[in-house]
Design an enzyme around this catalytic site. Structure first.
Site, PDB file in Angstrom:
ATOM      1  N   LYS A  92       0.877  -1.209   0.017  1.00  0.00           N
ATOM      2  CA  LYS A  92       0.200  -0.057   0.015  1.00  0.00           C
ATOM      3  C   LYS A  92       0.836   1.235  -0.099  1.00  0.00           C
ATOM      4  O   LYS A  92       0.581   2.300  -0.459  1.00  0.00           O
ATOM      5  CB  LYS A  92      -1.037  -0.171   1.031  1.00  0.00           C
ATOM      6  CG  LYS A  92      -2.124  -0.900   1.041  1.00  0.00           C
ATOM      7  CD  LYS A  92      -3.374  -0.537   1.979  1.00  0.00           C
ATOM      8  CE  LYS A  92      -4.655  -1.450   1.769  1.00  0.00           C
ATOM      9  NZ  LYS A  92      -5.670  -1.130   2.804  1.00  0.00           N
ATOM     10  N   LYS A 116      -5.382 -10.479  -6.405  1.00  0.00           N
ATOM     11  CA  LYS A 116      -6.728 -10.563  -5.512  1.00  0.00           C
ATOM     12  C   LYS A 116      -7.684  -9.618  -5.868  1.00  0.00           C
ATOM     13  O   LYS A 116      -7.420  -8.452  -6.500  1.00  0.00           O
ATOM     14  CB  LYS A 116      -6.454 -10.603  -3.949  1.00  0.00           C
ATOM     15  CG  LYS A 116      -6.252  -9.411  -3.357  1.00  0.00           C
ATOM     16  CD  LYS A 116      -6.054  -9.244  -1.906  1.00  0.00           C
ATOM     17  CE  LYS A 116      -6.133  -7.761  -1.475  1.00  0.00           C
ATOM     18  NZ  LYS A 116      -6.065  -7.676  -0.152  1.00  0.00           N
ATOM     19  N   LYS A 135     -10.978  -3.785  -3.702  1.00  0.00           N
ATOM     20  CA  LYS A 135     -11.984  -2.560  -3.977  1.00  0.00           C
ATOM     21  C   LYS A 135     -10.985  -1.349  -4.706  1.00  0.00           C
ATOM     22  O   LYS A 135     -11.439  -0.413  -5.337  1.00  0.00           O
ATOM     23  CB  LYS A 135     -12.144  -1.945  -2.762  1.00  0.00           C
ATOM     24  CG  LYS A 135     -13.503  -2.600  -1.830  1.00  0.00           C
ATOM     25  CD  LYS A 135     -13.541  -2.142  -0.542  1.00  0.00           C
ATOM     26  CE  LYS A 135     -13.786  -3.358   0.444  1.00  0.00           C
ATOM     27  NZ  LYS A 135     -13.557  -2.784   1.989  1.00  0.00           N
TER      28      LYS A 135
HETATM   29  P1  TYM Z   1     -10.746  -5.680   4.054  1.00  0.00           P
HETATM   30  O1  TYM Z   1     -11.742  -4.541   4.205  1.00  0.00           O
HETATM   31  O2  TYM Z   1      -9.809  -5.335   3.097  1.00  0.00           O
HETATM   32  O3  TYM Z   1     -11.229  -6.777   3.907  1.00  0.00           O
HETATM   33  C1  TYM Z   1     -12.596  -7.555   4.687  1.00  0.00           C
HETATM   34  C2  TYM Z   1     -12.645  -9.166   4.415  1.00  0.00           C
HETATM   35  O4  TYM Z   1     -12.806  -9.372   3.303  1.00  0.00           O
HETATM   36  C3  TYM Z   1     -11.847 -10.502   3.027  1.00  0.00           C
HETATM   37  N1  TYM Z   1     -11.084 -10.345   1.544  1.00  0.00           N
HETATM   38  C4  TYM Z   1     -11.110 -11.427   0.829  1.00  0.00           C
HETATM   39  N2  TYM Z   1     -11.403 -12.472   0.858  1.00  0.00           N
HETATM   40  C5  TYM Z   1     -11.164 -13.345  -0.260  1.00  0.00           C
HETATM   41  N3  TYM Z   1     -10.754 -12.931  -1.423  1.00  0.00           N
HETATM   42  C6  TYM Z   1     -10.431 -11.641  -1.484  1.00  0.00           C
HETATM   43  N4  TYM Z   1     -10.227 -11.126  -2.620  1.00  0.00           N
HETATM   44  C7  TYM Z   1     -10.555 -10.739  -0.528  1.00  0.00           C
HETATM   45  N5  TYM Z   1     -10.470  -9.383  -0.205  1.00  0.00           N
HETATM   46  C8  TYM Z   1     -10.949  -9.153   1.051  1.00  0.00           C
HETATM   47  C9  TYM Z   1     -10.512  -9.925   3.699  1.00  0.00           C
HETATM   48  O5  TYM Z   1      -9.584 -10.957   4.119  1.00  0.00           O
HETATM   49  C10 TYM Z   1     -11.145  -9.461   5.158  1.00  0.00           C
HETATM   50  O6  TYM Z   1     -11.564 -10.744   5.769  1.00  0.00           O
HETATM   51  N6  TYM Z   1      -7.719  -5.169   7.971  1.00  0.00           N
HETATM   52  C11 TYM Z   1      -8.896  -5.899   7.681  1.00  0.00           C
HETATM   53  C12 TYM Z   1      -9.864  -5.512   8.435  1.00  0.00           C
HETATM   54  C13 TYM Z   1      -9.882  -5.448   9.808  1.00  0.00           C
HETATM   55  C14 TYM Z   1      -9.985  -6.807  10.780  1.00  0.00           C
HETATM   56  C15 TYM Z   1      -9.792  -6.220  12.112  1.00  0.00           C
HETATM   57  C16 TYM Z   1     -10.147  -7.990  10.269  1.00  0.00           C
HETATM   58  C17 TYM Z   1      -9.471  -4.683  10.556  1.00  0.00           C
HETATM   59  N7  TYM Z   1      -9.481  -5.049  12.053  1.00  0.00           N
HETATM   60  C18 TYM Z   1      -9.842  -7.220  12.951  1.00  0.00           C
HETATM   61  C19 TYM Z   1     -10.274  -9.111  11.207  1.00  0.00           C
HETATM   62  C20 TYM Z   1      -9.939  -8.565  12.592  1.00  0.00           C
HETATM   63  C21 TYM Z   1      -9.192  -5.449   6.012  1.00  0.00           C
HETATM   64  O7  TYM Z   1      -8.845  -4.597   5.560  1.00  0.00           O
HETATM   65  O8  TYM Z   1     -10.329  -6.135   5.642  1.00  0.00           O
END
Ligand code: TYM
Length: 344
Positions: free
Chosen positions: A121, A205, A208
């Site tokens: 990032k 992957k 967004k």
């Molecule tokens: P974020 O917002 O990027 O994504 C949210 C969730 O979706 C999953 N995900 C995917 N799974 C499969 N294939 C994909 N292409 C894909 N893109 C996203 C992510 O693995 C995630 O589970 N840091 C985290 C958010 C967060 C969090 C937490 C998660 C903040 N605090 C505490 C667990 C526990 C994030 O940016 O997810």
């Protein structure tokens, strides 16, 4: 030395979060939301819209507020029941930021420097990245541990962050001579939807932040858009193989088979048993039909929920109060353990 994971004897609790940085997509749905929905029936669950994480990159304030409501609405549209699971917004519960500071003094610079998501990032110009972007995984550890959560359903891309959360919990327990104070949270990653790839490039992957909307299926896409995106997905001219070994080196094909398997709640091999030997002219329409029939009820419910933001706000107020009621006594204990004035 005592093993802090085995010495934690509190209740099982599930926590996870999703960033409000735009419409959620099929990767979020298959990697995270469908797991949340299943877990709400068996566990105490806390699901969070992580707006504090979102501001580690520039956000328009009005859009952030709208995206936060939309993410919460998507949780419910995907099947979460706010009476069962707690659904709330991260910034509404101060425990997250307070615990982040304490964990900043437990986590080591070297641990954060190894985080691949920061490297991706921040890009080449890491001097200009926000301090928050660097500290992002520490806030994530605080999210989980403010509730002493034991299980964290996430997609594959969050594996390294979860390992860091475990390292922080373990070091805190040792640092303050408090074995078993925090659990070592376990990631729940398995399943065919744990890593959904871009429809335009099967090596990246689904995300967004990809500039091409054709690279992802958004949960608010209508049926025609979903079908068109699948039709345009990058594949190759060969028919599908009859076993999973034959998908090696065929990233686009492997991704579509994985998506089909995740949507149908079956295995890649079962999909190939049905479609092996067939070309994409047959497989893509079948996948489009399955995707539309699975996602249409979600996007329809999302539209209804978005028309009533006051209802979403009520759910989020209630969720924040319930989350805070769990975090407050834990933060009190943390303050005492660390030695803060007034906490003993
Ligand atoms: P974020 O917002 O990027 O994504 C949210 C969730 O979706 C999953 N995900 C995917 N799974 C499969 N294939 C994909 N292409 C894909 N893109 C996203 C992510 O693995 C995630 O589970 N840091 C985290 C958010 C967060 C969090 C937490 C998660 C903040 N605090 C505490 C667990 C526990 C994030 O940016 O997810």
């Amino acid at each position: 030395m005592s093993n802090p994971s085995s010495s934690y004897n509190g209740p099982e609790r599930v926590f996870s979060g999703i960033q409000p940085t735009g419409a959620l997509h099929l990767g979020n749905y298959l990697g995270a939301l469908t797991k949340f929905v299943a877990l709400q029936h068996t566990h105490e669950c806390i699901f969070c819209v992580v707006d504090l994480h979102a501001i580690t990159m520039a956000q328009d304030p009005d859009k952030l507020r709208a995206n936060t409501r939309e993410a919460a609405a998507t949780f419910i549209a995907a099947g979460l029941d706010p009476k069962k699971a707690i659904i709330f917004v991260q910034s509404a519960v101060p425990a997250h930021t307070e615990l982040t500071w304490i964990f900043n003094c437990t986590a080591r610079m070297g641990w954060l420097e190894r985080m691949t998501q920061f490297k991706d990032k921040a890009g080449k110009d890491k001097e200009r990245a926000s301090v928050g972007l660097f500290d992002y995984p520490v806030l994530q550890a605080a999210d989980i541990l403010a509730y002493k959560a034991t299980h964290v359903p996430v997609g594959e891309d969050q594996k390294q962050h979860l390992e860091l959360s475990r390292d922080i919990a373990e070091r805190f327990n040792r640092q303050y001579d408090a074995p078993g104070f925090f659990p070592l949270p376990e990631p729940l990653i398995k399943g065919p939807g744990a890593r959904v790839m871009s429809l335009k490039d099967g090596t990246k992957k689904m995300s967004k932040s990809d500039p091409s909307d054709l690279s992802r299926i958004n949960l608010d896409d209508d049926a025609d858009t979903i079908a068109r995106k699948i039709k345009k997905a990058r594949t190759d001219p060969e028919p599908l193989p009859s076993d999973t070994g034959g998908l090696a080196g065929r990233d686009g094909a492997a991704n579509l088979v994985g998506i089909y398997a995740a949507l149908a709640q079956t295995s890649d091999q079962a999909v190939l048993d049905e479609f092996g030997g067939q070309g994409f002219g047959v497989f893509k329409p079948a996948l489009a039909e399955l995707a539309v029939s699975t996602l249409a009820p979600v996007s329809e419910k999302l539209r209804t929920l978005k028309a009533d933001p006051a209802q979403i706000d009520r759910i989020l107020h209630d969720g924040a109060a319930r989350a805070q009621a769990i975090a407050d006594p834990i933060i009190k204990e943390v303050r005492k353990t660390v030695g803060f004035w007034g906490a003993d």
